[in-house]
Design a protein around this motif. Sequence first.
Motif, PDB file in Angstrom:
ATOM      1  N   MET A   1       0.880  -1.166   0.000  1.00 47.78           N
ATOM      2  CA  MET A   1       0.000   0.000   0.000  1.00 47.78           C
ATOM      3  C   MET A   1       0.919   1.217   0.000  1.00 47.78           C
ATOM      4  O   MET A   1       1.596   1.492   0.993  1.00 47.78           O
ATOM      5  N   LEU A   2       0.964   1.904  -1.130  1.00 45.02           N
ATOM      6  CA  LEU A   2       1.846   3.075  -1.248  1.00 45.02           C
ATOM      7  C   LEU A   2       0.989   4.331  -1.142  1.00 45.02           C
ATOM      8  O   LEU A   2       0.187   4.628  -2.033  1.00 45.02           O
ATOM      9  N   ALA A   3       1.124   5.034  -0.035  1.00 44.26           N
ATOM     10  CA  ALA A   3       0.250   6.187   0.219  1.00 44.26           C
ATOM     11  C   ALA A   3       1.100   7.386   0.612  1.00 44.26           C
ATOM     12  O   ALA A   3       1.713   7.406   1.680  1.00 44.26           O
ATOM     13  N   SER A   4       1.138   8.383  -0.280  1.00 42.25           N
ATOM     14  CA  SER A   4       1.957   9.570   0.000  1.00 42.25           C
ATOM     15  C   SER A   4       1.125  10.816  -0.299  1.00 42.25           C
ATOM     16  O   SER A   4      -0.089  10.736  -0.489  1.00 42.25           O
ATOM     17  N   GLY A   5       1.797  11.964  -0.369  1.00 37.55           N
ATOM     18  CA  GLY A   5       1.075  13.193  -0.674  1.00 37.55           C
ATOM     19  C   GLY A   5       0.576  13.208  -2.114  1.00 37.55           C
ATOM     20  O   GLY A   5      -0.453  13.800  -2.419  1.00 37.55           O
ATOM     21  N   GLY A   6       1.296  12.550  -3.004  1.00 39.20           N
ATOM     22  CA  GLY A   6       0.940  12.590  -4.418  1.00 39.20           C
ATOM     23  C   GLY A   6       0.377  11.297  -4.977  1.00 39.20           C
ATOM     24  O   GLY A   6      -0.166  11.282  -6.083  1.00 39.20           O
ATOM     25  N   HIS A   7       0.491  10.193  -4.238  1.00 32.32           N
ATOM     26  CA  HIS A   7       0.112   8.890  -4.797  1.00 32.32           C
ATOM     27  C   HIS A   7      -0.670   8.037  -3.816  1.00 32.32           C
ATOM     28  O   HIS A   7      -0.492   8.165  -2.608  1.00 32.32           O
ATOM     29  N   CYS A   8      -1.513   7.178  -4.359  1.00 33.15           N
ATOM     30  CA  CYS A   8      -2.230   6.206  -3.540  1.00 33.15           C
ATOM     31  C   CYS A   8      -2.461   4.979  -4.411  1.00 33.15           C
ATOM     32  O   CYS A   8      -3.327   4.985  -5.282  1.00 33.15           O
TER      33      CYS A   8
ATOM     34  N   PRO B   1       8.000   0.924   7.029  1.00 29.10           N
ATOM     35  CA  PRO B   1       9.298   1.529   7.361  1.00 29.10           C
ATOM     36  C   PRO B   1       9.221   2.090   8.785  1.00 29.10           C
ATOM     37  O   PRO B   1       8.132   2.433   9.252  1.00 29.10           O
ATOM     38  N   PRO B   2      10.355   2.185   9.483  1.00 23.64           N
ATOM     39  CA  PRO B   2      10.339   2.920  10.747  1.00 23.64           C
ATOM     40  C   PRO B   2       9.770   4.316  10.472  1.00 23.64           C
ATOM     41  O   PRO B   2       9.927   4.836   9.367  1.00 23.64           O
ATOM     42  N   MET B   3       9.115   4.914  11.468  1.00 25.09           N
ATOM     43  CA  MET B   3       8.427   6.202  11.263  1.00 25.09           C
ATOM     44  C   MET B   3       9.302   7.227  10.541  1.00 25.09           C
ATOM     45  O   MET B   3       8.856   7.925   9.641  1.00 25.09           O
ATOM     46  N   LYS B   4      10.594   7.312  10.951  1.00 27.06           N
ATOM     47  CA  LYS B   4      11.444   8.382  10.406  1.00 27.06           C
ATOM     48  C   LYS B   4      11.805   8.139   8.932  1.00 27.06           C
ATOM     49  O   LYS B   4      12.315   9.049   8.273  1.00 27.06           O
ATOM     50  N   LEU B   5      11.538   6.929   8.412  1.00 26.97           N
ATOM     51  CA  LEU B   5      11.833   6.669   7.000  1.00 26.97           C
ATOM     52  C   LEU B   5      10.571   6.619   6.132  1.00 26.97           C
ATOM     53  O   LEU B   5      10.615   6.191   4.980  1.00 26.97           O
ATOM     54  N   CYS B   6       9.417   7.017   6.702  1.00 24.61           N
ATOM     55  CA  CYS B   6       8.165   7.010   5.917  1.00 24.61           C
ATOM     56  C   CYS B   6       8.083   8.232   5.013  1.00 24.61           C
ATOM     57  O   CYS B   6       7.815   8.116   3.822  1.00 24.61           O
ATOM     58  N   THR B   7       8.255   9.422   5.580  1.00 24.32           N
ATOM     59  CA  THR B   7       8.204  10.639   4.764  1.00 24.32           C
ATOM     60  C   THR B   7       9.513  10.764   3.977  1.00 24.32           C
ATOM     61  O   THR B   7      10.476  10.037   4.234  1.00 24.32           O
ATOM     62  N   ASP B   8       9.540  11.703   3.031  1.00 19.45           N
ATOM     63  CA  ASP B   8      10.662  11.792   2.090  1.00 19.45           C
ATOM     64  C   ASP B   8      12.014  11.891   2.789  1.00 19.45           C
ATOM     65  O   ASP B   8      12.182  12.682   3.718  1.00 19.45           O
TER      66      ASP B   8
END
Length: 370
Positions: A162-169, A329-336
């Motif tokens: 499940m790839l969920a970011s600001g620009g993609h889902c 991912p560990p929390m700190k590696l989730c965002t860019d």
Amino acid sequence: MTNDKIIQMDMGTSVSGARGTVCLGIESSCDETSAAIVDSNKNILAHIIYSQIPEHQRYGGVVPELAARAHILAIDTVIRETLARANMTIDDIDVIAATAGPGLIGGVLIGWMAATGIAQSTGKPLVAVNHLEGHALVPRLAAATADDSAAPVAVEFPYLLMLASGGHCQILLVRGVGKYELIGQTLDDSAGEAFDKVSKMLGLGYPGGPIVDKHASMGIPRAFDFPRPLTDKPGCDFSFSGIKTAARTFLSKYDAPYSNEFINDFCASFQAAVVDCIINRLEHAMKTDAVKAAQPKTLVVAGGVAKNSAIRTAMEKLARDNNMIFAAPPMKLCTDNGAMIAWAGLENYKIGNIVREPIAPRPRWPLTEL
Ligand code: KG4
Ligand code: ZN
């Protein structure tokens, strides 16, 4: 850009065992200027994330021109400081990797040109990393459980993502490096966008995901009856625009300023709807022919929205109910971050996927076009 400013963003280092191939990774596709040095034995030797969030906050979102300018001012210092923290010079680096898209093209160009310059002047191999592949592969560098403790296993191919970011889902079947099969995707907004927009409607600020997440943890999820778009339909696609419209309609009936209790309940109810949509679509994904045939053992969430505790917890339960292992991912590696780009660089380098002639960075670059 002073060193003091970026020192606060240092992610620390973790070293275990021998060093393998060493990669310098650079990320600049949105509002983080980041560099990391990662080795093929999964050691993060140094990692700096310079976040531009304070520069965009007053505009309620990322302003591309401001982002590009901030990347130009920060990139040299971030790279130099990352090398210094690893106690290395460029001679100690084996591979250079940078995001070559998708993203805000002004920012992508700055990181990409910096990486190209270093590679050309040193003769070192260069890898053009797809930003989404960075998110998709980082759980193989470091995986965590829903509560962010270390995951018991390494994430092996194939896995359901499940790839969920600001620009993609997107829901993807990850068969290997560069091998992504699209199972479902959003027809309108991404999950991150929905979080950001609801936060803005409530006057809570940017980026909205972490703020809404925090309020949601203090609210009642059934206080507002948000729709769960498409969950009564077959398939694996998402739609978040209906949830967003419902949010606007609810809010039009109340006058700002909203009470804390109102905000908490509103966020909890909105977030519960997003979680239900994600779980429903993943349940459908698990029943598709492609996923049944591939028999992935691991269910993975990645991208900035993977920081969301309710989504992580619900996906962990879904994995358990389907005899799968959950990893994030560990929390700190989730965002860019630069570490995910360095890791994707190493994975691509291993299969010989390096840049052999000049390439143009791409604002749009779907994972299915790798
Ligand atoms: O992956 P990312 O850093 O940037 C893109 O590649 O887009 O994701 C940023 C997105 C933003 O929309 C942000 O609001 C969202 O991730 N986000 C969250 C949380 N933390 C960040 N969404 C929900 N809950 C969170 N805790
Ligand atoms: Zn991202």
